[in-house]
Design a protein around this motif. Structure first.
Motif, PDB file in Angstrom:
ATOM      1  N   VAL A 198      -6.114 -30.970  11.628  1.00  0.00           N
ATOM      2  CA  VAL A 198      -5.338 -31.143  10.411  1.00  0.00           C
ATOM      3  C   VAL A 198      -3.893 -30.739  10.642  1.00  0.00           C
ATOM      4  O   VAL A 198      -2.966 -31.439  10.282  1.00  0.00           O
ATOM      5  N   LEU A 202      -9.637 -24.914   1.974  1.00  0.00           N
ATOM      6  CA  LEU A 202      -9.697 -26.368   2.152  1.00  0.00           C
ATOM      7  C   LEU A 202     -10.241 -26.745   3.518  1.00  0.00           C
ATOM      8  O   LEU A 202     -10.963 -27.727   3.660  1.00  0.00           O
ATOM      9  N   VAL A 205      -9.288 -27.323  11.477  1.00  0.00           N
ATOM     10  CA  VAL A 205      -7.950 -26.825  11.160  1.00  0.00           C
ATOM     11  C   VAL A 205      -6.949 -27.390  12.150  1.00  0.00           C
ATOM     12  O   VAL A 205      -5.880 -27.870  11.797  1.00  0.00           O
ATOM     13  N   ALA A 217     -12.601 -34.835   7.294  1.00  0.00           N
ATOM     14  CA  ALA A 217     -13.237 -33.550   7.609  1.00  0.00           C
ATOM     15  C   ALA A 217     -13.101 -32.564   6.456  1.00  0.00           C
ATOM     16  O   ALA A 217     -13.798 -31.554   6.408  1.00  0.00           O
ATOM     17  N   ILE A 218     -12.180 -32.840   5.533  1.00  0.00           N
ATOM     18  CA  ILE A 218     -11.988 -31.941   4.393  1.00  0.00           C
ATOM     19  C   ILE A 218     -13.021 -32.276   3.319  1.00  0.00           C
ATOM     20  O   ILE A 218     -13.199 -33.433   2.950  1.00  0.00           O
ATOM     21  N   SER A 268     -15.118 -25.355  12.242  1.00  0.00           N
ATOM     22  CA  SER A 268     -14.028 -25.247  11.277  1.00  0.00           C
ATOM     23  C   SER A 268     -12.693 -25.035  11.990  1.00  0.00           C
ATOM     24  O   SER A 268     -11.672 -25.531  11.551  1.00  0.00           O
ATOM     25  N   VAL A 319      -2.141 -28.821   4.323  1.00  0.00           N
ATOM     26  CA  VAL A 319      -3.350 -29.464   4.845  1.00  0.00           C
ATOM     27  C   VAL A 319      -3.364 -30.924   4.390  1.00  0.00           C
ATOM     28  O   VAL A 319      -3.057 -31.219   3.241  1.00  0.00           O
ATOM     29  N   THR A 372     -15.638 -25.096   6.267  1.00  0.00           N
ATOM     30  CA  THR A 372     -16.809 -25.906   5.958  1.00  0.00           C
ATOM     31  C   THR A 372     -17.648 -25.087   4.987  1.00  0.00           C
ATOM     32  O   THR A 372     -18.122 -24.017   5.326  1.00  0.00           O
TER      33      THR A 372
END
Lengths: 302, 274, 326
Positions: free
Chosen positions: B9, C29, B6, B97-98, B2, B91, C32
């Motif tokens: 993004v 957002l 981030v 990936a979202i 994750s 974002v 995961t």
């Protein structure tokens, strides 16, 4: 023709004169009679089939038929063991085939990508639905009875039967899922539902009547099947009802076959009585299917 | 995993063109393909926070496609391919990936044809909150959502009846209440009144104005007067000569309707009024 | 459920604060979700269900081929496929499959003499002529007929068709005979031919019928010269499927056609089909691993291949038919 050369009056005479139509009308009438005859033939065939069976088997129809064990004397013979066998084999069959069949249908309709592989899977399923039932018997014998070492047992019979009706359940469930409007899925996805939440909470409940109706038809088919179980090891003559998964067993149509293939008239009439019981069971199943369909469709209409 | 997400993004190399605080969603260079068909080309605009943005244009110009890109509904169409950036809370939610599920939990949607679930009115509203793990008092939530959707008075005595038993206009307001239960900050509306009678349409329009005090609303409409009545900002789409949907102009609704900059906008607006 | 008013929420609510801050939404957002993992797991489980159908096919092919190959170790494939004597259940029996194949083909062919005209006429009747009231009788009868177990048709052939019809018309008819079995198989597949053909007829566009009527054709001419030709591939597909079903039919032929394995040339005599032999063998004791046991799988393989080819042909025709009208 006169319509070409003459004026308006001769057209009018043409319309009134039906002579050139007469041959065509006679042929059409003959054709209609043929159509009626074909329809009457099928309705009549079913009528005669049920009628003669009732006449043959009437004498043996009693409670004893259902509660008696098999016997070498026709007046004492009954379906007790076979009925128990059918209930247990079919119960297990549904237990295996229903969740897997519905799961496969969900995969094909909701989850699987629409590519060559799923197309192949679909073709495979429709071909499996056309494989002769006796071949499923050979499959059950080769894989479950011999390879898995389960022998001529109840569980072998049920697994064999489950594979036999699996494609029928898959195809019926797919049809039911296809009939669920896409707007319902969009509504759920729009609220941030996952695929499974959408499927489980909205798509499946809407498809339930169709899935159940299809499943009951598939189970009806299984109840009437003789050949695959004969090959996979159902017994022809058995004095005990099955007690466990590894028990020997027989089923209703096996018992009927056994009686039919004996030379004595009494046993053949007994077979007719057995057929009446079998048809009654199937009729009951179909009635349940109709009731389920009606109840659910009322509920959904709101 | 994750953390990496981030990073990719946030370090997107596209310049953030409009970072002002009152922009809720900014769309940059959006292209949508359906298979070989290039349906929407190079669309860029901003959606202001807590206001109504209307997407207008002739049919087939891709306005609904753009709307459905915002909450990733186009992911459900296998042949669809959406490219470009949709920035929301800093974002890019168009990044593969979202998780589209999380996007949709924050950006609600109301559809063209009312589509309540074949469940009770109560369950229609409660379901979204339930699957999203709502912890509070469900009865209160259902009531407050139905009130905010201006339908509470009509249904408060029959919460257990099927949502399908309501009239079309009521069904649509139920669908709005259902969307509110997720506590979204954006609500997308795809021609929400096109299947309704004039009185129901007025009610929905009033509701949009009311909701805009708290929510960001993006509405697709084919009805020019509706766009003029309800929206603060209008985005006009049309087809280019390759039959691709393109953005012609975007601006404050009042300006656009009184003083369109582009001839095509003027033709469309006056044509519809005339 | 309590219906009390929520305090501070009048119909026109004041500006409200959303439960989550911008930062919280951004964090959500880009996280995961744990749901994503279980979603994927469910996807795999469902795919596994679908895969089971592939395994079934693999299982059928593997079992049949494995045992058949062993059988061809005992008996040469040429002797099997072209031999004209089948005495498998005798000591030192002969394994020429042609008698079984000939009986199977003869029964399938004769059954089509019943099923094709009756099924097709019923389909035309239902699709083009029948009033709703007649439909309401004939349709359910077809569904019932389709649901009758084959063992019942077998009983019907043995105890009614042979003694009450055939032996009255052709006195020399044997107790077990090809004809009775074929008629019963024919009746059994009528609903299949009728319902699939009716679907094909119903799919013919209205405009085509109207074109026929517009040229002054009678209803019969439209039905037989416009609609039936237009639906021909769908009708042919239904017939091919019915032939496949007749080849694989087991209990009717086992009960009514008898167990005399001979080249079938007289429909009023007894004959044994491929499936009939399997039933006869399994009704007795077959020793696992014996040549007879293996021969059953060789016969099964032959039957499987024949029906597979027929089903594929039918599928192919249907697929092409759909393309034409979609």
């Amino acid at each position: 023709m006169s319509a070409m050369s003459g004026g308006a009056d001769s057209v009018a005479t043409d319309l009134l004169d039906s002579t050139p139509m007469r041959g065509r009308v006679r042929r059409a009438r003959l054709f209609l009679i043929l159509l009626y005859a074909a329809a009457a033939f099928t309705v009549g065939a079913l009528g005669v089939l049920i009628g003669t069976t009732l006449i043959d088997g009437w004498r043996y129809l009693s409670l004893d038929l259902i509660t008696n064990l098999p016997s070498r004397r026709p007046e004492a013979a009954g379906l007790y063991v076979a009925l128990w066998g059918t209930v247990m084999v079919i119960g297990l069959t549904v237990l295996f085939a229903f969740p897997i069949g519905v799961g496969a249908a969900i995969y094909l309709e909701e989850y699987g990508p629409k590519n060559r592989l799923t197309k192949l899977l679909q073709l495979n399923i429709s071909n499996l639905a056309g494989v002769p039932s006796i071949v499923y018997g050979l499959l059950g014998l080769g894989i479950f009875a011999v390879w898995f070492g389960l022998g001529r047992s109840l569980i072998t019979g049920a697994l064999t039967m489950a594979l036999l009706i699996l494609p029928i359940i898959i195809i019926a469930a797919q049809e039911a899922l296809k009939a669920v409007p896409p707007s319902l899925r969009e509504a759920a996805y729009g609220l941030g539902a996952t695929k499974w939440q959408t499927t489980w909470h909205h798509v499946l409940p809407s498809a339930v009547p169709g899935i159940l109706t299809g499943t009951i038809l598939a189970v009806s088919r299984a109840i009437g099947e003789t050949a695959p179980l004969l090959v996979a090891g159902a017994s022809a003559f058995l004095l005990f009802k099955p007690t466990g998964l590894d028990s020997n067993y027989t089923v209703l149509p096996m018992q009927i076959y056994n009686w039919t293939s004996r030379p004595q008239q009494e046993f053949q009439d007994l077979a007719a009585a057995g057929i009446i019981v079998l048809l009654a069971v199937l009729l009951l199943m179909n009635s349940v299917a109709i009731i389920i369909r009606q109840r659910y469709s009322r509920k959904l209409r709101g | 995993m994750s953390a990496l997400t981030v990073k990719t993004v946030l370090t997107s190399d596209r310049p953030v063109l409009d970072a002002s605080a009152d922009v809720q969603i900014s769309i940059r260079d959006l292209d949508v393909h359906y298979g070989a068909n290039h349906a929407v080309r190079d669309v860029t605009f901003d959606v202001p926070r807590q206001a109504v943005t209307a997407l207008i244009g002739p049919s087939g110009c891709g306005k609904s496609t753009v709307l459905r890109s915002i909450n990733r509904m186009n992911d459900l169409i296998p042949s669809a391919r959406v490219e470009g950036e949709i920035r929301y809370h800093g974002v890019n939610i168009n990044d593969p990936a979202i998780d589209p599920v999380i996007v949709r939990r924050n950006i609600g949607m109301v559809f063209q044809k009312p589509n309540p679930f074949p469940k009770s009115i109560y369950d229609n509203v409660a379901w979204g909150a339930k699957i999203n793990g709502h912890k509070g008092n469900m009865d209160e939530l259902v009531e407050s959502c139905l009130r905010r959707a201006a339908i509470w008075e009509e249904v408060k005595d029959k919460l257990k009846e099927s949502g399908l038993s309501l009239s079309g206009g009521q069904q649509q307001r139920l669908c709005i209440a259902r969307a509110l239960a997720n506590d979204p900050d954006v609500i997308l509306m795809d021609e929400p009144a096109s299947a309704l009678d004039p009185i129901s349409t007025l009610k929905i329009e009033d509701l949009m104005r009311e909701l805009a005090r708290n929510y960001t609303i993006v509405v697709v409409t084919h009805n020019m007067q509706q766009a003029a009545r309800v929206s603060d900002r209008t985005v006009f789409f049309s087809l280019n000569d390759q039959r691709q949907g393109v953005l012609i102009e975007a601006g404050a609704t009042a300006d656009m309707f009184t003083n369109p900059r582009d001839q095509r906008t003027e033709d469309y607006i006056t044509g519809r009024f005339g | 459920m309590t219906h009390r008013a929520v305090s501070g929420t009048p119909p026109m609510a004041p500006p409200m604060h959303h439960a989550r801050s911008d930062e919280e939404i951004a964090r959500a957002l880009t996280s995961t979700s744990s749901a994503r993992f279980s979603e994927r797991l469910i996807g795999y489980a469902l795919a596994a269900c679908g895969l089971l159908s592939v395994l079934t096919t693999v299982g059928i092919v593997a079992v049949l081929i494995e045992e058949a190959l062993q059988f061809f170790g005992d008996v040469s494939a040429v002797d099997f496929l072209f031999g004209t004597t089948w005495t498998a259940l005798f000591a030192n029996g002969s394994f020429g499959v042609l008698p079984l194949v000939s009986a199977t083909v003869l029964i399938a062919a004769l059954s089509m003499v019943v099923a094709i005209p009756v099924g097709l006429l019923v389909a035309i009747y239902l699709s083009e002529y029948a009033s709703p009231r007649v439909r309401a009788v004939v349709k359910p009868v077809m569904e019932l007929l389709a649901g009758v177990p084959t063992i019942v048709f077998g009983y019907f052939a043995l105890t009614f068709i042979t003694p009450s019809i055939l032996r009255k018309v052709v006195p020399g008819t044997e107790v077990f005979n090809v004809m009775a079995a074929a008629i019963a198989v024919g009746i059994m597949v009528v609903p299949l031919v009728a319902s699939l053909s009716e679907d094909a007829l119903a799919a013919v566009p209205r405009a085509l019928r109207e074109g026929g009527y517009g040229m002054g054709a009678t209803k019969m001419e439209v039905a037989t010269q416009v609609v039936v030709p237009a639906a021909l591939s769908g009708i042919v597909a239904s017939i091919v499927l019915a032939i496949s079903r007749a080849f694989g039919e087991t209990m009717i032929v086992a009960i009514a056609a008898g167990s005399k394995a001979q080249i079938a040339d007289d429909p009023f005599e007894s004959a044994q089909t491929m499936t009939g032999f399997m039933v006869q063998a399994f009704s007795g004791d077959v020793e696992t691993g014996s040549t007879v046991y293996k021969s059953l799988f060789a016969v099964g393989l032959l039957l499987f291949l024949i029906t597979l080819v027929l089903n594929l042909i039918s599928n192919r025709i249907v697929a092409r038919f759909r393309e034409a009208y979609d």
